[in-house]
Motif scaffolding. Structure first.
Motif, mmCIF file in Angstrom:
data_model
loop_
_atom_site.group_PDB
_atom_site.id
_atom_site.type_symbol
_atom_site.label_atom_id
_atom_site.label_comp_id
_atom_site.label_asym_id
_atom_site.label_seq_id
_atom_site.Cartn_x
_atom_site.Cartn_y
_atom_site.Cartn_z
ATOM 1 N N VAL A 1 0.828 -1.205 0.000
ATOM 2 C CA VAL A 1 0.000 0.000 0.000
ATOM 3 C C VAL A 1 0.867 1.260 0.000
ATOM 4 O O VAL A 1 0.666 2.180 -0.799
ATOM 5 C CB VAL A 1 -0.937 -0.021 1.234
ATOM 6 N N VAL A 2 1.853 1.271 0.880
ATOM 7 C CA VAL A 2 2.682 2.479 1.020
ATOM 8 C C VAL A 2 3.483 2.749 -0.254
ATOM 9 O O VAL A 2 3.552 3.882 -0.734
ATOM 10 C CB VAL A 2 3.612 2.359 2.247
ATOM 11 N N LYS B 1 5.187 -2.261 -11.541
ATOM 12 C CA LYS B 1 5.545 -2.491 -12.937
ATOM 13 C C LYS B 1 4.400 -3.061 -13.769
ATOM 14 O O LYS B 1 4.462 -3.010 -14.991
ATOM 15 C CB LYS B 1 6.736 -3.456 -13.013
ATOM 16 N N ARG B 2 3.371 -3.638 -13.134
ATOM 17 C CA ARG B 2 2.275 -4.189 -13.924
ATOM 18 C C ARG B 2 1.077 -3.259 -13.851
ATOM 19 O O ARG B 2 0.427 -3.176 -12.800
ATOM 20 C CB ARG B 2 1.889 -5.568 -13.382
ATOM 21 N N PRO B 3 0.780 -2.583 -14.938
ATOM 22 C CA PRO B 3 -0.345 -1.653 -14.917
ATOM 23 C C PRO B 3 -1.661 -2.350 -14.555
ATOM 24 O O PRO B 3 -2.520 -1.754 -13.911
ATOM 25 C CB PRO B 3 -0.388 -1.128 -16.355
ATOM 26 N N ALA B 4 -1.798 -3.646 -14.943
ATOM 27 C CA ALA B 4 -3.037 -4.373 -14.666
ATOM 28 C C ALA B 4 -3.331 -4.401 -13.177
ATOM 29 O O ALA B 4 -4.491 -4.433 -12.756
ATOM 30 C CB ALA B 4 -2.949 -5.791 -15.215
ATOM 31 N N ILE B 5 -2.291 -4.418 -12.367
ATOM 32 C CA ILE B 5 -2.486 -4.445 -10.916
ATOM 33 C C ILE B 5 -2.289 -3.050 -10.331
ATOM 34 O O ILE B 5 -3.099 -2.562 -9.552
ATOM 35 C CB ILE B 5 -1.495 -5.432 -10.257
ATOM 36 N N GLY B 6 -1.212 -2.418 -10.758
ATOM 37 C CA GLY B 6 -0.798 -1.189 -10.093
ATOM 38 C C GLY B 6 -1.676 0.019 -10.369
ATOM 39 O O GLY B 6 -1.640 0.995 -9.632
ATOM 40 N N ASP B 7 -2.493 -0.025 -11.446
ATOM 41 C CA ASP B 7 -3.301 1.149 -11.751
ATOM 42 C C ASP B 7 -4.429 1.358 -10.762
ATOM 43 O O ASP B 7 -4.924 2.464 -10.590
ATOM 44 C CB ASP B 7 -3.880 1.032 -13.176
ATOM 45 N N SER B 8 -4.865 0.269 -10.102
ATOM 46 C CA SER B 8 -5.968 0.399 -9.151
ATOM 47 C C SER B 8 -5.453 0.144 -7.734
ATOM 48 O O SER B 8 -4.733 -0.818 -7.484
ATOM 49 C CB SER B 8 -7.070 -0.598 -9.506
ATOM 50 N N LEU C 1 -7.226 -0.723 -5.125
ATOM 51 C CA LEU C 1 -7.858 -1.916 -4.567
ATOM 52 C C LEU C 1 -7.131 -3.172 -5.020
ATOM 53 O O LEU C 1 -6.826 -4.059 -4.213
ATOM 54 C CB LEU C 1 -9.327 -1.970 -4.990
ATOM 55 N N ARG C 2 -6.817 -3.227 -6.332
ATOM 56 C CA ARG C 2 -6.136 -4.423 -6.832
ATOM 57 C C ARG C 2 -4.739 -4.554 -6.213
ATOM 58 O O ARG C 2 -4.287 -5.647 -5.913
ATOM 59 C CB ARG C 2 -6.053 -4.380 -8.360
ATOM 60 N N SER C 3 -4.055 -3.429 -5.993
ATOM 61 C CA SER C 3 -2.741 -3.473 -5.350
ATOM 62 C C SER C 3 -2.846 -4.042 -3.942
ATOM 63 O O SER C 3 -2.050 -4.880 -3.517
ATOM 64 C CB SER C 3 -2.134 -2.076 -5.274
ATOM 65 N N LEU C 4 -3.877 -3.557 -3.226
ATOM 66 C CA LEU C 4 -4.097 -4.031 -1.859
ATOM 67 C C LEU C 4 -4.341 -5.534 -1.851
ATOM 68 O O LEU C 4 -3.710 -6.286 -1.100
ATOM 69 C CB LEU C 4 -5.286 -3.281 -1.255
ATOM 70 N N VAL C 5 -5.239 -5.974 -2.731
ATOM 71 C CA VAL C 5 -5.586 -7.398 -2.796
ATOM 72 C C VAL C 5 -4.345 -8.220 -3.177
ATOM 73 O O VAL C 5 -4.053 -9.249 -2.565
ATOM 74 C CB VAL C 5 -6.726 -7.623 -3.811
ATOM 75 N N TYR C 6 -3.608 -7.715 -4.157
ATOM 76 C CA TYR C 6 -2.425 -8.461 -4.615
ATOM 77 C C TYR C 6 -1.401 -8.605 -3.488
ATOM 78 O O TYR C 6 -0.891 -9.696 -3.234
ATOM 79 C CB TYR C 6 -1.775 -7.758 -5.806
ATOM 80 N N SER C 7 -1.126 -7.507 -2.780
ATOM 81 C CA SER C 7 -0.101 -7.603 -1.737
ATOM 82 C C SER C 7 -0.572 -8.476 -0.580
ATOM 83 O O SER C 7 0.206 -9.276 -0.037
ATOM 84 C CB SER C 7 0.309 -6.218 -1.250
ATOM 85 N N PHE C 8 -1.848 -8.384 -0.213
ATOM 86 C CA PHE C 8 -2.354 -9.208 0.882
ATOM 87 C C PHE C 8 -2.290 -10.693 0.511
ATOM 88 O O PHE C 8 -1.752 -11.517 1.251
ATOM 89 C CB PHE C 8 -3.792 -8.817 1.231
ATOM 90 N N PHE C 9 -2.801 -11.018 -0.698
ATOM 91 C CA PHE C 9 -2.846 -12.436 -1.062
ATOM 92 C C PHE C 9 -1.461 -12.984 -1.421
ATOM 93 O O PHE C 9 -1.246 -14.184 -1.348
ATOM 94 C CB PHE C 9 -3.857 -12.679 -2.180
#
Lengths: 219, 300
Positions: free
Chosen positions: A57-58, A149-156, A158-166
């Motif tokens: 997140v940070v 580096k991945r716009p598919a994840i990093g642009d949102s 919420l998706r960044s949060l979900v990705y890092s948590f999971f």
């Protein structure tokens, strides 16, 4: 696709299919080092979940407010230098990504550790020595860099949060499975030359092969 | 190029200052009052976080010591120095831990014991012990050296069929005591470099012992009469090491023992050697049994 479905899909894809340890081979040292007993492995996994989520997140925020093209900090520097919008002095600060992320992760973990020590002593005790140990874990940096580096994840966000948590959850899954197998291996009849690290690495390899079976399911 | 480097330095510097201020503020605002003693204890630890003490990390162990739950001498990395320091901080006396060393409770080599039958089986004590009648004594050293194999420090040697411990090399790990199938090796607290031990494990009556061994304890009870440290139970003398005094004079007891079962083991100090240098040692009792397998290659 609804938001919940999207989160679940991304979560499953991150934790199981693109497992940090078994598909990308990052975070191998704690995976092999702290997987002797299930309870310590779980403690380590929890600490990793905690730190990946936080630093994911940070660093996402830092990327978006300071590093990428068109970020407030970059714009501010350009306007300070008096450059025209079509010919900026600096396009982005992405070359600072690596050193900045390491720096921020270490600093954040320090801060969180102090906070927990004061206000959440039970959690502080539970995570114990693992929290400071994983500040420089490559799995954490890997998650942050993938988000950047991945716009598919990093642009949102919420998706960044979900990705890092999971991502952390996937690490926990792998290390707890490994610890369970290693506890059983203690009683197994292992050929003398394979005892210790040998059989552990073979086990890890077979686990990675097994996890390849998830490839192509989703994500 | 120069601009980029300058920018990088500036950004990192700004971020560094921000984090330093943030962490500095957090350190003051979220200060946890740690007692001075605990802080000293944490500083005294080597910081290896190895977990050898049984706690997760050095801080955890320091806390356990602070609460009085853990003894001060648990740290294997710091060893005696850290243990002393920790005990000093806590203001407690560090109990001198006695080194435990193995003692072979058998003094009979090939010449002293009866070989009853030729043994040609697996050449380990564990196997030989399963076969009845390999040697006369059912308690004594078999001489195949399971303890020698078990020792990682090369401290056990088979000398003429009898396990002999080299106390210079011994670390007191206890592997030999575990390996002996007849359980004649026990771990004894060495209160001195040399201590008196009972070199026999036989609980057979005196008559039986006499018929198979020249140095076995016959349970006569002379030592018991002379010195209260000794007790004879089940035809076997034993020593109460809890009250063992290294300075006490055991010479009368040792001299009176008709079988020379009571012996000194350990590192001979110069003083001890000088003390016995001029003395005439009593001759060993001659064997009074007959054996038929003296010339066999394999002996029990």
């Amino acid at each position: 696709m609804g938001v919940v479905t999207e989160i679940l899909m991304l979560g499953l894809a991150t934790a199981v299919i693109n497992n940090l340890v078994l598909a990308y081979f990052v975070g191998i040292c704690p995976f092999l080092g702290v997987s002797r007993r299930i309870d310590t492995a779980f403690g380590m996994g929890c600490a990793v979940v905690f730190v990946t989520t936080l630093s994911g997140v940070v660093t996402w925020a830092i990327s978006h407010f300071a590093l990428i093209e068109g970020a407030p900090l970059v714009n501010w520097i350009n306007s300070l230098a008096g450059a025209s919008p079509d010919k900026p002095v600096v396009a982005d600060l992405l070359f600072l990504q690596y050193i900045l992320f390491i720096f921020v992760i270490a600093g954040m973990v320090q801060l969180v550790e102090m906070y927990m020590r004061k206000f959440a002593h039970a959690l502080y005790k539970a995570l114990g020595v693992y929290l400071p140990l994983i500040t420089t874990n490559c799995a954490i940096l890997f998650v942050c860099l993938i988000i950047a580096k991945r716009p598919a994840i990093g642009d949102s966000f919420l998706r960044s949060l979900v990705y890092s948590f999971f991502g952390g959850v996937g690490f926990t899954l792998a290390i707890v499975l490994m610890a369970g197998i290693r506890e059983e291996l203690d009683a197994a009849d292992i050929p003398e030359p394979l005892k210790g690290p040998g059989i552990t690495l073979i086990t890890a390899g077979i686990m990675a092969l097994a996890f390849m079976g998830f490839k192509g399911m989703a994500g | 190029m120069l601009l980029t480097i300058g920018l990088a330095i500036l950004v990192m510097l700004a971020l560094g200052v921000c984090f330093a201020m943030l962490l500095g503020w957090a350190n003051v605002a979220w200060k946890v009052d740690v007692p001075l003693q605990l802080r000293q204890l944490t500083d005294a630890m080597p910081g290896a976080n190895c977990g050898g003490c049984g706690y997760i990390g050095c801080a955890e162990y320091a806390e356990a010591v602070f609460r009085g739950e853990a003894p001060p001498d648990k740290c294997p990395v710091g060893g005696a120095a850290v243990a002393r320091h920790v005990a000093e901080i806590m203001g407690i006396d560090l109990q001198e831990t006695l080194p435990y060393r193995p003692v072979v409770h058998c003094g009979a080599d090939y010449d002293c014991r009866l070989k009853r039958a030729e043994y040609t089986g697996e050449r380990t004590c564990g196997a030989a012990n399963l076969v009845a009648g390999v040697q006369g004594c059912t308690y004594g050293c078999l001489g195949f050296g399971d303890c020698e194999w078990a020792c990682q420090f090369d401290a056990v040697k088979m000398v003429n069929g009898l396990a002999v411990i080299d106390y210079d090399k011994c670390t007191g790990c206890g592997a030999c005591a575990k390996a002996c199938p007849r359980h004649i090796i026990s771990m004894v607290p060495f209160k001195a470099e040399r201590i008196v031990v009972v070199a026999c494990s036989s609980k057979d009556p005196g008559k039986v012992v006499r018929s198979v061994c020249t140095v076995g304890c016959i349970g006569c009870g002379i030592c018991q009469k002379l010195n209260e440290l000794f007790t004879v139970t089940d035809n076997l003398a034993s020593i109460n090491y809890d009250h063992y005094d290294a300075q006490a004079d055991f010479a009368p007891v040792l001299a009176k023992c008709p079988r020379q079962t009571l012996i000194y083991v350990g590192k001979p100090s110069a003083k001890d050697l000088a003390a016995v240098a001029g003395e005439e040692l009593p001759e060993r009792v001659e064997a009074d049994f007959k054996t038929t397998v003296d010339d066999a290659d394999y002996r029990g």
